[in-house]
Design an enzyme around this catalytic site. Structure first.
Site, PDB file in Angstrom:
ATOM      1  N   SER A  39      23.668  54.305  46.703  1.00  0.00           N
ATOM      2  CA  SER A  39      22.982  53.598  47.587  1.00  0.00           C
ATOM      3  C   SER A  39      22.712  54.377  48.937  1.00  0.00           C
ATOM      4  O   SER A  39      23.565  55.070  49.421  1.00  0.00           O
ATOM      5  CB  SER A  39      23.548  52.336  47.878  1.00  0.00           C
ATOM      6  OG  SER A  39      22.641  51.593  49.059  1.00  0.00           O
ATOM      7  N   TYR A  61      30.958  48.185  51.836  1.00  0.00           N
ATOM      8  CA  TYR A  61      29.790  48.623  50.769  1.00  0.00           C
ATOM      9  C   TYR A  61      29.418  49.992  50.705  1.00  0.00           C
ATOM     10  O   TYR A  61      29.639  50.636  49.786  1.00  0.00           O
ATOM     11  CB  TYR A  61      28.510  47.530  50.834  1.00  0.00           C
ATOM     12  CG  TYR A  61      27.638  48.020  49.924  1.00  0.00           C
ATOM     13  CD1 TYR A  61      27.639  47.679  48.500  1.00  0.00           C
ATOM     14  CD2 TYR A  61      26.509  48.655  50.546  1.00  0.00           C
ATOM     15  CE1 TYR A  61      26.508  47.788  47.995  1.00  0.00           C
ATOM     16  CE2 TYR A  61      25.440  48.806  49.481  1.00  0.00           C
ATOM     17  CZ  TYR A  61      25.512  48.513  48.351  1.00  0.00           C
ATOM     18  OH  TYR A  61      24.402  48.689  47.265  1.00  0.00           O
TER      19      TYR A  61
END
Length: 314
Positions: free
Chosen positions: A161, A187
């Site tokens: 990501s 994350y």
């Protein structure tokens, strides 16, 4: 020393997974897509099925997975869609999935993930996003390595990501035992780990005919964003994020899994169906050097093996 030439393709951020696989014949190939019961996982599986592959949907909810499988069968005409239980945060579940797999595996798309959760830990005490997004997929991929080898030539896609830009892997405190927990940093760390996995796995496995690449699918409003507040989503839009459809979001994964010119190409990071460039300040794109660092990739591999070793888990 010259910089390696970045790989470009005819496809863009607006291309769909179906467009990417058009003309590709996957008859006789077997694929696994994790997290295939929602969002881009569904569309990745649908694209592979549409090209003729036998696709296993590796999902937490078998009931939901069966509904998706029925839909994919109906829309593609491909009856070879299977469903198998897999909870990546549970190492026992991962081990059971690996043990149940039989025969070769040509395509593994490590798509599932969690994002910006509150501070939650796995049974082992691991931070949940790292445990799910990286360690679960690491155990799955290494466990399925013999099946990938048996395929003769195989591809693994590791979903990263743009969030990786926020953080490298903090090897001194991966699980936030000492530092204050920050869901976005956690994350970002897990997504950097997904990219580093591709670097090291490709290095280790290329001689086995296995290529491994990382993909940033783009920003898509799916179940992955369920832990984000509406305010955070609005801030993301205001900051310049352009949200894709799930069909567009699945395109880069489908490209890495199937596009013939990428045969033998690995250890790279792609976004919008092309190899990513270095990040530009102020833009939400590109791949950071820390996500392609071979030394960090090798270190992460060993750290991951150590964490997964039975003795380390008591």
């Amino acid at each position: 020393m010259t910089e390696p030439t970045l790989i470009t393709t005819p496809f863009t951020g607006q291309s769909t997974a179906a467009e990417v696989v058009a003309g590709v014949d996957l008859t006789g190939r077997r694929a696994i897509v994790t997290g295939a019961s929602s969002g881009i996982g569904i569309e990745t599986a649908r694209a592979l099925a549409g090209a003729g592959a036998e696709v296993t949907l590796a999902v937490r909810s078998v009931g939901t997975g069966e509904e998706v499988a029925a839909d994919i069968r109906a829309t593609t005409g491909n009856e070879h869609i299977r469903v198998a239980p897999l909870d990546l945060a549970d190492q026992t579940s991962v081990a059971a999935f690996v043990a149940a797999w039989d025969g070769p595996l040509h395509i593994l798309v490590n798509n599932a993930g969690v994002m910006t959760t509150s501070e939650v830990r796995s049974p082992e005490g691991w931070e949940l996003q790292f445990a799910t997004n990286h360690l679960g997929h690491f155990a799955l991929s290494t466990g399925l390595h013999p099946a990938l080898v048996a395929a003769g030539r195989a591809r693994v896609v590791s979903l990263s990501s743009v969030g990786h830009l926020r953080a490298g892997v903090d090897f001194d405190d991966i699980h936030f035992m000492r530092r204050a927990y920050d869901s976005m940093i956690a994350y970002g760390q897990s997504k950097t780990a997904n990219a580093l996995f591709a670097v090291e796995a490709n290095k280790r496995w290329a001689a086995d005919g296995i290529t491994v690449n990382a993909a940033h699918p783009g920003a898509i409003l799916t179940n992955l964003t369920r832990h984000m507040s509406q305010e955070a989503l609005e801030q993301s839009k205001a900051a310049g994020y352009v949200f894709k459809t799930p069909q567009q979001g699945a395109a880069t994964s489908a490209l890495l899994a199937t596009w013939p010119p990428l045969e033998g190409v690995g250890g790279r990071y792609f976004e919008d169906c092309n190899e990513a460039q270095p990040p530009v300040p102020g833009e939400h794109r590109g791949v950071a050097p820390h996500a392609l660092d071979p030394e960090a990739a090798a270190r992460l591999w060993q750290v991951s093996l150590d964490m997964l070793a039975p003795s380390s888990r008591g």
